[in-house]
Design a protein around this motif. Sequence first.
Motif, PDB file in Angstrom:
ATOM      1  N   ARG A   1      -2.647   8.345  -2.571  1.00  0.00           N
ATOM      2  CA  ARG A   1      -3.541   7.305  -1.498  1.00  0.00           C
ATOM      3  C   ARG A   1      -5.034   8.041  -1.845  1.00  0.00           C
ATOM      4  O   ARG A   1      -5.033   9.255  -1.257  1.00  0.00           O
TER       5      ARG A   1
ATOM      6  N   ARG B   1       0.771  -1.187  -0.058  1.00  0.00           N
ATOM      7  CA  ARG B   1      -0.022  -0.004  -0.130  1.00  0.00           C
ATOM      8  C   ARG B   1       0.733   1.318   0.093  1.00  0.00           C
ATOM      9  O   ARG B   1       0.496   2.192  -0.485  1.00  0.00           O
TER      10      ARG B   1
ATOM     11  N   ARG C   1       2.237  -7.348 -13.827  1.00  0.00           N
ATOM     12  CA  ARG C   1       1.044  -7.004 -13.744  1.00  0.00           C
ATOM     13  C   ARG C   1      -0.091  -8.042 -13.350  1.00  0.00           C
ATOM     14  O   ARG C   1      -1.015  -7.802 -13.183  1.00  0.00           O
TER      15      ARG C   1
ATOM     16  N   ARG D   1       2.081   2.699  -3.433  1.00  0.00           N
ATOM     17  CA  ARG D   1       1.288   3.431  -4.257  1.00  0.00           C
ATOM     18  C   ARG D   1       1.601   4.945  -4.573  1.00  0.00           C
ATOM     19  O   ARG D   1       2.155   5.528  -3.429  1.00  0.00           O
TER      20      ARG D   1
ATOM     21  N   THR E   1     -13.897   3.428  -0.998  1.00  0.00           N
ATOM     22  CA  THR E   1     -12.390   3.035  -0.749  1.00  0.00           C
ATOM     23  C   THR E   1     -11.835   3.055   0.388  1.00  0.00           C
ATOM     24  O   THR E   1     -11.246   2.092   1.159  1.00  0.00           O
TER      25      THR E   1
ATOM     26  N   THR F   1      -3.394  -7.090  -4.932  1.00  0.00           N
ATOM     27  CA  THR F   1      -4.402  -6.020  -5.359  1.00  0.00           C
ATOM     28  C   THR F   1      -3.939  -4.824  -4.931  1.00  0.00           C
ATOM     29  O   THR F   1      -3.959  -3.831  -5.501  1.00  0.00           O
TER      30      THR F   1
ATOM     31  N   ALA G   1      -1.006  -3.890  -4.471  1.00  0.00           N
ATOM     32  CA  ALA G   1       0.280  -3.461  -5.243  1.00  0.00           C
ATOM     33  C   ALA G   1      -0.090  -3.100  -6.758  1.00  0.00           C
ATOM     34  O   ALA G   1       0.807  -2.980  -7.541  1.00  0.00           O
ATOM     35  N   GLY G   2      -1.403  -3.341  -7.237  1.00  0.00           N
ATOM     36  CA  GLY G   2      -1.725  -3.150  -8.586  1.00  0.00           C
ATOM     37  C   GLY G   2      -1.351  -4.471  -9.397  1.00  0.00           C
ATOM     38  O   GLY G   2      -1.327  -4.142 -10.583  1.00  0.00           O
ATOM     39  N   VAL G   3      -1.348  -5.438  -8.806  1.00  0.00           N
ATOM     40  CA  VAL G   3      -0.984  -6.811  -9.683  1.00  0.00           C
ATOM     41  C   VAL G   3      -2.343  -7.421  -9.737  1.00  0.00           C
ATOM     42  O   VAL G   3      -2.857  -7.754  -8.653  1.00  0.00           O
ATOM     43  N   SER G   4      -2.851  -8.055 -10.867  1.00  0.00           N
ATOM     44  CA  SER G   4      -3.973  -8.775 -11.035  1.00  0.00           C
ATOM     45  C   SER G   4      -3.988 -10.149 -10.452  1.00  0.00           C
ATOM     46  O   SER G   4      -3.039 -10.719 -11.000  1.00  0.00           O
TER      47      SER G   4
END
Length: 399
Positions: free
Chosen positions: A19, A13, A321, A16, A181, A278, A280-283
């Motif tokens: 925020r 987190r 990704r 990122r 969020t 999620t 970390a922006g990884v699917s």
Amino acid sequence: MSAMTDDRIEEAREDRLLRMGEPPRDLGEAWRKLLWILPWLIFLSSPVRDLAAGTHTPAATAAGWAGLAAFTGTYLALIFRNMGRPFPPRVLLCLVAVLGVLAVVLSLTLGGAWVGLFVYVAVVCGTAFPLRVAYWTIPLTTAVMLAVGRIVGAGDMWTMVLLVLLVGFAMSGVRQLVRTTVELRQARATVAQLAANEERLRLARDLHDLLGHSLSLITLKSELAGRMLPAHPDKAAQQVADIEQVSRQALVDVREAVTGYRRPRLTAELAGARVALTAAGVSPGLPAEPDLTGVPEESEAALAWALREAVTNVVRHSGARRCAVEVVRRQTLDGPMLELSVEDDGTGGPGNGPGNGLTGLQERLEKAGGMLEAGRAGRGFRLVARVPAAAPGHVGSPA
């Protein structure tokens, strides 16, 4: 969820860039948030060109620059401040009123090139006001802009009407997304705290059940030994021997309870992996809850450690990704095995050989009777960990 999983989620987190819904943590993040806002000032280009063209008197030009600066400063204060610490309601209403008055006055005095300022009024209404207020203030702003545009003879007003409505309601939706969020983040923290409290209560119950009987028995036998010691030393010695035996068994029980408390669980690590990836922006591509029937606790713990290490490497070093995780049973020549595979499409880090994490993980798996494979796979990195799916001496059925 374990403490290390929580740390991994928090680190992902923190990585990122922005925020949403939170105030800046430092000056650097404040500048990044400001840079995210500045491109939306494109609608100010028309008033700037109007002032730079020299079509107004010097006094009107100076007043126009002053009014534009005041309008822009008020707008940025409202948008930037409401990212984390909103203004009090009265101050908010006053600032929005000032913004609307400036838009009306500047448009009426300086011409149709200034009606684009109403876009920013609609944006503020959508982001700063609650939904029930935004639903009528945005159309009201649009109606005022249409009336002012008719007075000053601005062209293509219906396009501006559509633009103001769309931008205003879109920003209202973004505000709801930010609020959701933040609420989800708070709910996640609450769930983690409740889970930690429940685990503490479980440990307390286990220790009470384990030690309550043993300590009561030790106390009773100590009193008996004390009474028997002067006249019957042989019986007192037997009581002391019993006390030693009960104490040793209590120690064994406590160690087993603490080991079970500290042992990671594969299902918990899968849930933690989903949240960490999620964040970390990884699917994430994760399996359903695996069937661990008959799997020794040592094997499950070793796979849980493997999943934790693999996901940590994906989050920190891979730049991936997508990340796919599979847990399957396989029948091998060595017997039934439980296999965990973690594959990503990232760069795989610096590539200077296995690190301490993989080395320690390999030793842990070998201790549990398993094995580890890790290396490049196509355009990404793949880690495969296998552990026995049945206790030694037990013949499992092939999957």
